[in-house]
Design a protein around this motif. Structure first.
Motif, PDB file in Angstrom:
ATOM      1  N   MET A  21      -5.855  -8.150   0.196  1.00 51.87           N
ATOM      2  CA  MET A  21      -5.755  -8.021  -1.254  1.00 51.87           C
ATOM      3  C   MET A  21      -6.162  -6.624  -1.697  1.00 51.87           C
ATOM      4  N   LYS A  22      -5.373  -6.034  -2.572  1.00 56.72           N
ATOM      5  CA  LYS A  22      -5.690  -4.710  -3.092  1.00 56.72           C
ATOM      6  C   LYS A  22      -6.815  -4.797  -4.118  1.00 56.72           C
ATOM      7  N   LEU A  23      -7.636  -3.762  -4.125  1.00 59.61           N
ATOM      8  CA  LEU A  23      -8.689  -3.687  -5.134  1.00 59.61           C
ATOM      9  C   LEU A  23      -8.146  -3.007  -6.388  1.00 59.61           C
ATOM     10  N   ALA A  24      -8.750  -3.305  -7.507  1.00 55.14           N
ATOM     11  CA  ALA A  24      -8.324  -2.737  -8.782  1.00 55.14           C
ATOM     12  C   ALA A  24      -8.555  -1.229  -8.806  1.00 55.14           C
ATOM     13  N   THR A  25      -7.650  -0.504  -9.437  1.00 55.02           N
ATOM     14  CA  THR A  25      -7.802   0.939  -9.591  1.00 55.02           C
ATOM     15  C   THR A  25      -8.791   1.230 -10.717  1.00 55.02           C
TER      16      THR A  25
ATOM     17  N   ARG B 249     -10.693 -12.436  -7.698  1.00 53.21           N
ATOM     18  CA  ARG B 249      -9.292 -12.624  -8.086  1.00 53.21           C
ATOM     19  C   ARG B 249      -8.724 -11.390  -8.783  1.00 53.21           C
ATOM     20  N   LEU B 250      -9.574 -10.671  -9.490  1.00 54.46           N
ATOM     21  CA  LEU B 250      -9.109  -9.481 -10.202  1.00 54.46           C
ATOM     22  C   LEU B 250      -9.192  -8.216  -9.341  1.00 54.46           C
ATOM     23  N   GLY B 251      -9.671  -8.358  -8.116  1.00 53.00           N
ATOM     24  CA  GLY B 251      -9.763  -7.200  -7.239  1.00 53.00           C
ATOM     25  C   GLY B 251     -10.885  -6.251  -7.605  1.00 53.00           C
ATOM     26  N   LEU B 252     -11.924  -6.790  -8.246  1.00 52.89           N
ATOM     27  CA  LEU B 252     -13.075  -5.964  -8.618  1.00 52.89           C
ATOM     28  C   LEU B 252     -14.065  -5.848  -7.463  1.00 52.89           C
ATOM     29  N   SER B 253     -13.951  -6.762  -6.512  1.00 49.66           N
ATOM     30  CA  SER B 253     -14.825  -6.744  -5.344  1.00 49.66           C
ATOM     31  C   SER B 253     -14.167  -7.513  -4.212  1.00 49.66           C
ATOM     32  N   ASP B 254     -14.459  -7.095  -2.990  1.00 51.27           N
ATOM     33  CA  ASP B 254     -14.042  -7.876  -1.826  1.00 51.27           C
ATOM     34  C   ASP B 254     -15.258  -8.209  -0.967  1.00 51.27           C
TER      35      ASP B 254
ATOM     36  N   THR C  34     -21.199  -8.444  -4.321  1.00 47.26           N
ATOM     37  CA  THR C  34     -20.324  -8.514  -5.493  1.00 47.26           C
ATOM     38  C   THR C  34     -21.015  -7.933  -6.709  1.00 47.26           C
ATOM     39  N   GLU C  35     -22.284  -8.267  -6.879  1.00 47.49           N
ATOM     40  CA  GLU C  35     -23.048  -7.724  -8.013  1.00 47.49           C
ATOM     41  C   GLU C  35     -23.089  -6.197  -7.945  1.00 47.49           C
ATOM     42  N   LYS C  36     -23.338  -5.665  -6.753  1.00 47.17           N
ATOM     43  CA  LYS C  36     -23.398  -4.211  -6.562  1.00 47.17           C
ATOM     44  C   LYS C  36     -22.064  -3.573  -6.947  1.00 47.17           C
TER      45      LYS C  36
END
Length: 215
Positions: free
Chosen positions: A1-5, A150-155, A162-164
């Motif tokens: 999954m790609k991360l958000a730009t 789901r939004l690609g804000l963290s993997d 995830t918090e970091k």
């Protein structure tokens, strides 16, 4: 999954704050004591259930001194419909006793002091400070974790990771974004049957939508 730009992250932030301009906890409370107790009870339990439990609990134990002197079996009986009620009852009383002994009966407004209280971990401390003091902190519950991935804000595989990631990517307005992500995950980006085509305002930025369409 790609991360958000970087551009996508800014747009996600803008839309979340626009759709939830005054987001706050759905837990019912009247003061710092009631908020901390409600958050402690909410671990692995729904806010709706907690709100059904707390009126009788707060009527019996309206403040820190009364809870510090509470009978364990009575507290257990009052919160027995909450998950892990045995441990939670013990921690509630121990928390109140420590607040009496160490902080003169006043809930500390400091993360390092809060996490030393029995039953209060980093997430609980952050949720408390986000709601009560509007601190620029992030807390990751099951809803925030799901939405972030789901939004690609963290993997990241962990809550801490995830918090970091969220802190590094959003930087500001973290308290408002946390509250918004909780509500978004609870009612729109749900674990099962997310409302992608009917209510979601982030569909075009979602990195997971295709996996739901395929099901």
């Amino acid at each position: 999954m790609k991360l958000a730009t970087k551009e996508e992250i800014e747009e996600i932030k803008r839309r979340l704050l626009e759709h939830y301009p005054a987001a706050e906890t759905e837990l019912h409370y009247r003061n710092a004591y009631e908020l901390l107790v409600a958050i402690m009870l909410s671990a692995q339990c729904t806010d709706k259930r907690v709100n059904m439990i707390t009126p009788a609990l707060f009527e019996k134990y309206p403040d820190i001194p009364s809870l510090a002197n509470a009978d364990l079996d009575e507290v257990k009986a009052l919160i027995k419909t909450c998950s892990f009620f045995n441990n939670k009852a013990k921690n509630l009383i121990k928390m109140a006793q420590m607040v009496m002994e160490e902080y003169g009966g006043e809930i500390p407004m400091d993360e390092k002091k809060l996490v030393k209280l029995p039953g209060v971990g980093q997430k609980t401390a952050h949720v408390f400070m986000i709601e009560y003091t509007h601190a620029n902190l992030m807390a990751v519950d099951t809803h925030v974790f799901r939405v972030a991935h789901r939004l690609g804000l963290s993997d990241a595989k962990t809550v801490e990771g995830t918090e970091k990631d969220l802190v590094e990517k959003f930087k500001t307005d973290l308290n408002r974004i946390h509250q918004a992500m909780v509500l978004f995950g609870r009612y729109i980006c749900t674990a099962k049957n997310p409302k992608c085509d009917t209510e979601c305002f982030l569909t075009d930025l979602c990195k997971s939508r295709e996996s739901f369409k395929a099901k």
